[in-house]
Scaffold this active site. Structure first.
Site, PDB file in Angstrom:
ATOM      1  CE1 TYR A 102       1.200  -4.615   7.517  1.00  0.00           C
ATOM      2  CE2 TYR A 102       0.284  -2.759   8.710  1.00  0.00           C
ATOM      3  CZ  TYR A 102       0.155  -3.756   7.761  1.00  0.00           C
ATOM      4  OH  TYR A 102      -1.016  -3.879   7.063  1.00  0.00           O
TER       5      TYR A 102
ATOM      6  CG  HIS B  32      -2.028  -1.052   1.093  1.00  0.00           C
ATOM      7  ND1 HIS B  32      -3.311  -0.769   0.709  1.00  0.00           N
ATOM      8  CD2 HIS B  32      -1.978  -2.395   1.280  1.00  0.00           C
ATOM      9  CE1 HIS B  32      -4.026  -1.887   0.694  1.00  0.00           C
ATOM     10  NE2 HIS B  32      -3.230  -2.890   1.038  1.00  0.00           N
TER      11      HIS B  32
END
Length: 305
Positions: free
Chosen positions: A294, A28
Site C-alpha cells: 500500500y 481497487h
C-alpha cells in the site's frame, strides 16, 4: 545489483498485468468514498479496549470499490467488490477495516502471491487464460479454493447489498490482556442481494457508483459489524482457508453511510494493519505484506500528480 523488495516486485507485476494507470491505486483502483458514522453497541467492550468498539459513536469514512487495478474495466469484469472503512478516533488517529465480498484470498504468502502474478501475465475479459490458470493451480494448490469462489461468484446487486469479509484474522485484547482471534464481517441491513451473470453483463460502466448515490438519496444505507470468533483449530496465519460457517458471530455496532460524498478523502490510505489499542494484527504474512504494498502504491500515486 541490489534486489528489489518483494512488495515493490509485486506492484511492478500488477502494473505489467493490468497496465499502468497514473494517479490510481494499484488495487481497487476505481471507487467512491462517503462520510459515515459508526455506532458501537458496547458488546465488543468485553473483548477489546479499542476506543471505537466501546459504546458510543465515532465518525468514519467508507470507500466502496471494484477490485481491479484497471479503472477502465466494466463493473461486471470485477465481481469482487470492496468496502474499506476508516474510523476517525477522538485522539486524531485512525484505524481501518478493509473487506471484500470473498471470504478468502488466493495466496498464503507474499512469495506465492508475487509468483502467481508472474504466472498470470495476461487477462482477457477479467479472467486469466486457461493455460495460465492451469499453471497456477499446479504450482499453488492452496489457491484452488479462492479461484473456485471467484469463478462462481455473483456480483452484488449494489455496493449496499454486499457482505464484506476482512479475509485476515486479528486479535482482540481485553482489559486483562486476554487475546481473542477474530475476523470481521460487514453485513448489509438491506440484505445480501446478487445479480445473475446475465443481469450483471447488461450493467453500464459506473452503474454501482450511480446506484449507491441514488439509493442514499432515497433511503438509509447501513451495515452491521460482526466479529467472527475463531476456534482453537482455526488458522490465523492463512487467508486461503475459511473458518467454519458455524463459528459464533457477535454484532458489535452499525455503520451508517451518509449521503455526503467525500472525494477529497480518497487520497487516504486504507491500510488494514493500521490498528489501535486493543487490537493486534495476526501472524498472517499477507496481511503484513499489504502494508508495504500500500505504501509503494501511495508513493507512486503521489509522484504522478
Amino acid at each position: 545489483m541490489e534486489k528489489k523488495p518483494l512488495a515493490e516486485t509485486a506492484v511492478d507485476r500488477i502494473e505489467k498485468v493490468f497496465g499502468e494507470h497514473r494517479e490510481y491505486r494499484r488495487a481497487h483502483a476505481r471507487g467512491v468514498i462517503y462520510e459515515a458514522v459508526f455506532s458501537a453497541n458496547g458488546l465488543g467492550a468485553e473483548y477489546t479496549t479499542a476506543p471505537h468498539l466501546q459504546k458510543g459513536k465515532v465518525k468514519a469514512l467508507a470507500r466502496f470499490s471494484h477490485s481491479s487495478p484497471d479503472p477502465t474495466w466494466t463493473d461486471v469484469m470485477s465481481p469482487v467488490k470492496g468496502l474499506g472503512v476508516q474510523f476517525l478516533l477522538p485522539d486524531g488517529s485512525v484505524t481501518n477495516i478493509v473487506g471484500v465480498n470473498s471470504p478468502i484470498f488466493l495466496a498464503k504468502t507474499p512469495e506465492a502471491f508475487t509468483k502467481i502474478l508472474g504466472v498470470v501475465t495476461s487477462f482477457k475479459k477479467g479472467k486469466p487464460r486457461l493455460r495460465d490458470l492451469a499453471k497456477l493451480l499446479i504450482q499453488y494448490p492452496e489457491s484452488r479454493a479462492a479461484i473456485k469462489i471467484v469463478q462462481k461468484m455473483h456480483a452484488p446487486a449494489s455496493f449496499a447489498t454486499g457482505r464484506y469479509h476482512s479475509i485476515h484474522a486479528f486479535y482482540f485484547i481485553d482489559k486483562n490482556g486476554n487475546r481473542l482471534p477474530i475476523k470481521y464481517e460487514w453485513e448489509p441491513d438491506a440484505g445480501v442481494e446478487t445479480l445473475t451473470p446475465k443481469d450483471a453483463g447488461s450493467l453500464p460502466f459506473g452503474y454501482y457508483e450511480w446506484e449507491i448515490e441514488d439509493r442514499l438519496q432515497k433511503e438509509p444505507v447501513s451495515f452491521r459489524l460482526n466479529i467472527v470468533i475463531g476456534g482453537e483449530e482455526d488458522p490465523t496465519d492463512d487467508p486461503t482457508v475459511a473458518w467454519p460457517e458455524e463459528r459464533h458471530k457477535l454484532t458489535v455496532g452499525t455503520l451508517t453511510i451518509l449521503p455526503k460524498p467525500a472525494p477529497e478523502a480518497d487520497e487516504r490510505k486504507f491500510d488494514p494493519t493500521a490498528v489501535t489499542e486493543g487490537i493486534e494484527c495476526s501472524e498472517d504474512q499477507i496481511l503484513h505484506f499489504r502494508k508495504a504494498a500500500y505504501s509503494i502504491s501511495e508513493e507512486r500515486r503521489n509522484s504522478e500528480k
